[in-house]
Design a protein around this motif. Structure first.
Motif, PDB file in Angstrom:
ATOM      1  N   ALA A  96       0.375  -1.490  -0.025  1.00 56.46           N
ATOM      2  CA  ALA A  96       0.048   0.226   0.280  1.00 56.46           C
ATOM      3  C   ALA A  96       1.160   1.405  -0.081  1.00 56.46           C
ATOM      4  CB  ALA A  96      -1.168   0.279   1.078  1.00 56.46           C
ATOM      5  N   VAL A 120      -5.571   2.537  -4.931  1.00 54.46           N
ATOM      6  CA  VAL A 120      -6.412   1.796  -4.463  1.00 54.46           C
ATOM      7  C   VAL A 120      -6.173   0.348  -5.322  1.00 54.46           C
ATOM      8  CG1 VAL A 120      -8.614   0.734  -3.500  1.00 54.46           C
ATOM      9  CG2 VAL A 120      -8.128   3.063  -3.214  1.00 54.46           C
ATOM     10  N   SER A 124      -4.485  -3.487  -4.633  1.00 46.97           N
ATOM     11  CA  SER A 124      -5.208  -4.517  -4.148  1.00 46.97           C
ATOM     12  C   SER A 124      -4.782  -5.970  -5.051  1.00 46.97           C
ATOM     13  CB  SER A 124      -6.658  -4.320  -5.311  1.00 46.97           C
ATOM     14  OG  SER A 124      -6.419  -3.800  -6.530  1.00 46.97           O
ATOM     15  N   CYS A 158      -9.270  -2.781   0.318  1.00 42.09           N
ATOM     16  CA  CYS A 158      -9.608  -1.845  -1.025  1.00 42.09           C
ATOM     17  C   CYS A 158     -11.264  -2.088  -1.351  1.00 42.09           C
ATOM     18  CB  CYS A 158      -8.365  -2.503  -2.078  1.00 42.09           C
ATOM     19  SG  CYS A 158      -6.682  -2.222  -1.826  1.00 42.09           S
TER      20      CYS A 158
END
Length: 380
Positions: A96, A120, A124, A158
């Protein structure tokens, strides 16, 4: 929508299993279904209308059910998964952080103003794709378990973050909607666990099996649709409702008979309708008219693969890192929600799906390479 249209959708959706038939390719069934939708939709022959209310409703039901089944596949009751959560969470957090850097750069480079969405997407992983590949290739061992935990954590985080990233001006509204869905899911967990411990579910199961009532399927679908209704009221995707309820059922314990019934309804009917609808709603010709969007899609796909492969520096073997980059639900939901809210630029929804296809291709190769080192030996 007519019965002939529905028959056409069912026939072209067979491209999914046909394309996935060669085992050595390790391609997901949904890839063929998406391509079939592209062929008969706005990009291709225009034989179906994705704006048809009945078509859209069936597709949304399929999406919610597909995410529900994906949630039930997360092995939350497995003690090995629980012990690997710490390592998986650390790797998901590192991914992330890297995604925040790369996603911000892509947002600035392409000037779309959608950097939070790209962050995002890059961070993911898709449990709906990765877990079936792990099962089909019989992958096992501590590294595979840790990777599975990482994928599940990234998927959940996510899914929660996506509504906030797609439509930042309404982030507070989306957060409240997501909170409402979460509260309902927690309440369902305690209710279902209580019924399980009191033996109510077992008695209902025996009655349903003896009398052929399919009570469990009826009740689960009613609860799923109710939770999806809460999600719609709160202006968040039914994806969140489906996945949350799937985790609840996985935590309580899903009966095998119910799993088979859900598989038949989801993978045999409503799931293919959703992916054909999604493919038909995309106009890939926009990518030809907007080469910058094609470049964006390739950048998102390649960036996601490189980002997850980079976790090799933190102990995750390279093939498993590439496998963990697989994306499906998040890009699909982003394209669907963005198109409905009219917040994406022309061709951007197709770019998101193009990026997902890049990760699917890479994860198929990663799975094949992983099988050489992490496949469990066949029992004699």
């Amino acid at each position: 929508m007519t019965f002939l249209t529905l028959a056409l959708i069912a026939v072209v959706a067979l491209a999914g299993p046909l394309l996935a038939l060669p085992v050595r390719w390790n391609l997901p069934v949904v890839l063929g279904e998406l391509l079939a939708g592209v062929l008969i939709g706005r990009t291709g022959l225009a034989l179906v209308d994705p704006a048809d209310p009945t078509f859209s409703l069936l597709a949304n039901i399929g999406f919610a059910l597909m995410m529900f089944v994906a949630g039930t596949h997360v092995p939350v009751r497995d003690p090995q998964i629980r012990s690997a959560l710490g390592q998986g969470a650390r790797r998901a957090a590192l991914a992330a952080i890297a995604a925040a850097v790369v996603g911000t750069g892509l947002g600035l480079a392409f000037g779309t103003g959608h950097a939070p969405l790209y962050v995002v997407l890059l961070a993911s992983s898709s449990a709906a794709l990765v877990l079936p590949i792990v099962d089909s290739l019989r992958l096992g061992g501590p590294q595979v378990i840790a990777m599975t935990a990482q994928v599940a954590i990234a998927d959940i985080a996510c899914i929660l973050a996506l509504p906030l990233a797609v439509d930042p001006p309404n982030a507070v509204r989306a957060a409240l909607g997501a909170l409402a869905v979460g509260v309902c899911a927690v309440a369902l967990f305690f209710t279902l666990r209580l019924l399980e411990r009191r033996g109510t579910r077992q008695r209902m199961h025996r009655l349903s099996e003896d009398r052929k009532f399919a009570l469990e399927l009826r009740i689960q679908l009613a609860l799923l649709f109710a939770l999806a209704g809460v999600a719609n009221f709160g202006h968040v995707s039914v994806m969140l409702a489906g996945f949350s309820f799937g985790l609840v059922v996985a935590a309580v314990g899903e009966p095998r008979r119910l799993a088979r019934q859900l598989f038949a309804v989801s993978d045999g009917f409503l799931g293919p309708i959703f992916f054909v609808w999604l493919g038909s709603s995309l106009n890939l010709r926009d990518l030809a008219g907007h080469p910058d969007m094609a470049a964006l899609g390739l950048s998102l796909g390649v960036g996601t693969v490189l980002l997850h492969a980079g976790l090799r520096a933190f102990g995750l073997p390279l093939p498993l890192g590439v496998l963990s980059a697989a994306q499906l639900g998040i890009p699909v939901a982003a394209a669907s929600i963005g198109a409905q809210l009219h917040v994406l630029q022309p061709g951007e929804d197709a770019a998101l799906l193009l990026g997902a296809l890049v990760t699917i291709a890479a994860s198929s190769l990663g799975g094949a390479r992983s099988a050489r080192s992490f496949a469990a030996p066949l029992k004699s």
